[in-house]
Design a protein around this motif. Structure first.
Motif, short mmCIF file in Angstrom:
data_model
loop_
_atom_site.label_atom_id
_atom_site.label_comp_id
_atom_site.label_asym_id
_atom_site.label_seq_id
_atom_site.Cartn_x
_atom_site.Cartn_y
_atom_site.Cartn_z
N VAL A 293 0.84 -1.20 0.00
CA VAL A 293 0.00 0.00 0.00
C VAL A 293 0.87 1.25 0.00
N ALA A 294 1.93 1.24 0.81
CA ALA A 294 2.81 2.41 0.91
C ALA A 294 3.47 2.74 -0.42
N ILE A 295 3.97 1.72 -1.12
CA ILE A 295 4.63 1.96 -2.40
C ILE A 295 3.66 2.60 -3.39
N ILE A 296 2.46 2.02 -3.50
CA ILE A 296 1.47 2.54 -4.45
C ILE A 296 1.14 4.00 -4.15
N MET A 297 0.88 4.30 -2.85
CA MET A 297 0.44 5.64 -2.49
C MET A 297 1.58 6.66 -2.53
N VAL A 298 2.80 6.23 -2.22
CA VAL A 298 3.94 7.15 -2.31
C VAL A 298 4.16 7.58 -3.76
N LEU A 299 4.05 6.63 -4.69
CA LEU A 299 4.22 6.96 -6.11
C LEU A 299 3.12 7.90 -6.59
N ILE A 300 1.91 7.70 -6.09
CA ILE A 300 0.81 8.60 -6.46
C ILE A 300 1.04 9.98 -5.86
N TYR A 301 1.36 10.00 -4.55
CA TYR A 301 1.49 11.27 -3.81
C TYR A 301 2.58 12.16 -4.40
N THR A 302 3.74 11.58 -4.70
CA THR A 302 4.87 12.40 -5.16
C THR A 302 4.73 12.85 -6.61
N ASN A 303 3.68 12.40 -7.28
CA ASN A 303 3.46 12.81 -8.68
C ASN A 303 2.19 13.62 -8.87
N ILE A 304 1.50 13.97 -7.77
CA ILE A 304 0.24 14.70 -7.94
C ILE A 304 0.50 16.15 -8.36
N THR A 305 -0.46 16.70 -9.07
CA THR A 305 -0.47 18.10 -9.48
C THR A 305 -1.63 18.76 -8.73
N PRO A 306 -1.89 20.04 -8.94
CA PRO A 306 -3.01 20.68 -8.23
C PRO A 306 -4.33 19.91 -8.39
N ILE A 307 -4.87 19.44 -7.27
CA ILE A 307 -6.11 18.69 -7.23
C ILE A 307 -6.95 19.21 -6.07
N PRO A 308 -8.24 18.86 -6.03
CA PRO A 308 -9.09 19.32 -4.91
C PRO A 308 -8.56 18.87 -3.56
N LEU A 309 -8.88 19.65 -2.53
CA LEU A 309 -8.39 19.38 -1.18
C LEU A 309 -8.79 18.00 -0.69
N TRP A 310 -10.01 17.56 -0.98
CA TRP A 310 -10.48 16.28 -0.46
C TRP A 310 -9.67 15.12 -1.05
N GLN A 311 -9.20 15.28 -2.29
CA GLN A 311 -8.38 14.23 -2.88
C GLN A 311 -6.99 14.17 -2.24
N VAL A 312 -6.44 15.34 -1.92
CA VAL A 312 -5.16 15.38 -1.21
C VAL A 312 -5.28 14.67 0.13
N ILE A 313 -6.37 14.95 0.84
CA ILE A 313 -6.60 14.34 2.16
C ILE A 313 -6.74 12.83 2.03
N LEU A 314 -7.51 12.37 1.05
CA LEU A 314 -7.73 10.94 0.85
C LEU A 314 -6.41 10.22 0.55
N ILE A 315 -5.61 10.79 -0.32
CA ILE A 315 -4.33 10.18 -0.67
C ILE A 315 -3.43 10.08 0.56
N ASN A 316 -3.38 11.15 1.36
CA ASN A 316 -2.57 11.15 2.58
C ASN A 316 -3.04 10.10 3.57
N MET A 317 -4.36 9.97 3.73
CA MET A 317 -4.92 9.02 4.69
C MET A 317 -4.53 7.59 4.33
N ILE A 318 -4.67 7.23 3.06
CA ILE A 318 -4.35 5.86 2.64
C ILE A 318 -2.85 5.61 2.71
N MET A 319 -2.05 6.62 2.36
CA MET A 319 -0.60 6.46 2.41
C MET A 319 -0.14 6.21 3.84
N PHE A 320 -0.67 6.96 4.81
CA PHE A 320 -0.26 6.76 6.20
C PHE A 320 -0.79 5.44 6.75
N MET A 321 -1.90 4.96 6.24
CA MET A 321 -2.38 3.64 6.65
C MET A 321 -1.35 2.58 6.26
N GLY A 322 -0.81 2.71 5.05
CA GLY A 322 0.21 1.77 4.61
C GLY A 322 1.48 1.88 5.44
#
Length: 418
Positions: A293-322
């Motif tokens: 889970v951590a690998i998948i979410m880290v790759l997503i997180y470090t490549n994101i561009t400007p997106i809505p706040l709720w999507q940033v929060i969701l990505i962070n939540m899942i990444m920290f779960m991993g």
């Protein structure tokens, strides 16, 4: 398969106090380190710090913590663990007070070194206390609760710290930690009992001989290596997290506390569940799940561009779960590696290598990430994601060695008398 154990037996009242006290203590230590990331953008702008120098501020704490941990390791099993805890926590409070009064990059760097010299030993002493007072098949739950201090620092500490920093300046955030630390110190001083059973079974008379015997133990070296790699990923991503969100994803300073708070709330819900799972199911399988889970979410997180706040929060939540699904089972396995007579030294060395590996990672991150101007987007942050993912894969192989070694030891099957 691991034998059935009464893992859900209730804790005593004093054990609950110890868990709460260690969690509160870790809360302040973790917050002191983690608050640098959300304050990073403010500090870099107000003190005119470039990314490479800010990476040095972060790594200075880690390296000084690592050095002090090595130096303290030989003495860690020679004293009552309560006395050691109070001594180093007092030094940590003084170091944080120095951060609160710093008014230049140089003074802040020196203050972080002082804080690291004391703060870096606290985690290892806390883990030794936990290992002494709780049986091996209770430690997953205990780690789950103590690791909630990580989430609490996000839910309460970082948002409040950012609010205080925005209102009264970044110095005030460190002052808040000092006030909380003094209260927790007094609580531990008056209510905690001595932790000294290990003193009756010491064999090495000289502290440095004890340090050498611990360092040269092949079994312990396996645990040291795995723990060092476990910390590298977080130290690479964390220092520039707020600067990345603000300058690359267009999150505002006012929205930043919401991101940390939401991620922390999710962690508070998740971590006790992971702690219970770590006591009930195969720890390495849980670690592999978290790593994936951590690998998948880290790759997503470090490549994101400007997106809505709720999507940033969701990505962070899942990444920290991993990330938490890796940390808790791996740390629980590592606590079973040393014998009681070596636990203080092992935990000190283990924590030191973890800190120094993290310091090296922070320096590397500062060299990889660049920022042409104070307000321009960070460059090469996605490169960190690829490097961190590779480190996670290597760490999985190292933790597997610890898992096989611990599972084959009699200590892992028989409850430790605390």
């Amino acid at each position: 398969m691991e034998p059935k154990q009464p893992v859900l037996s209730p804790f005593s009242g004093y054990q609950k106090f110890i868990i709460a006290m260690l969690a509160l203590l870790q809360f302040t230590v973790i917050l002191d380190f983690m608050v640098l990331s959300p304050l990073g953008d403010i500090l870099m702008k107000s003190l005119d710090i470039i990314p490479a120098r800010f990476g040095l501020v972060v790594s200075s704490y880690a390296f000084s913590a690592g050095i002090s941990g090595i130096l303290a390791a030989g003495f860690a099993d020679k004293f009552d663990r309560k006395k050691l805890l109070l001594f180093f926590y007092a030094g940590f409070i003084i170091g944080t007070l120095c951060c609160a009064t710093a008014n230049s990059y140089t003074m802040l760097l020196i203050a972080r070194i002082v804080t690291g010299l004391f703060g870096g030993v606290i985690g290892s002493v806390s883990m030794a206390i936990m290992t002494d007072l709780f049986e091996v098949h209770q430690r997953g739950r205990v780690m789950g609760f103590i690791q909630m201090s990580f989430a609490a620092s996000q839910v309460l500490g970082i948002p409040i710290g950012l609010y205080i920093a925005n209102a009264w300046g970044w110095h005030a955030a460190f002052t808040m930690i000092v006030i909380a630390g003094v209260c927790i110190f007094l609580l531990a001083f008056f209510r905690m009992k001595p932790v000294d059973k290990h003193l009756a079974i010491q064999s090495d008379k000289h502290p440095f001989l004890h340090l050498w015997h611990t360092l040269s133990n092949k079994r312990y070296q396996t645990g040291f290596t795995a723990t060092a790699f476990l910390s590298i990923g977080g130290f690479m991503l964390m220092p520039f997290g707020s600067a990345f969100l603000i300058n690359n994803v267009n999150i505002t300073q006012e929205q930043l506390p919401i991101v940390f708070m939401a991620t922390g709330i999710a962690s508070i819900v998740i971590m006790p569940l992971i702690g219970k799972l770590s006591d009930k199911i195969d720890k390495y399988n849980l670690f592999v799940f978290g790593s994936t889970v951590a690998i998948i979410m880290v790759l997503i997180y470090t490549n994101i561009t400007p997106i809505p706040l709720w999507q940033v929060i969701l990505i962070n939540m899942i990444m920290f779960m991993g990330i938490m699904s890796r940390m808790i089972p791996a740390t629980t396995l590592t606590t079973s590696v040393p014998q009681m007579k070596d636990r203080g030294a092992f935990m000190s060395i283990n924590s030191s290598l973890q800190q120094m590996a993290g310091g090296f990672a922070a320096i590397c991150a500062g060299l990889i990430v660049t920022q042409p101007t104070k307000h321009s987007p960070l460059q090469h942050y996605n490169t960190l994601g690829y490097v961190v993912s590779l480190v996670i894969v290597i760490c999985a192989f190292l933790v597997f060695r610890v898992y096989k070694m611990v599972k084959g030891e009699q200590e892992y099957a028989i409850p430790v008398q605390g």
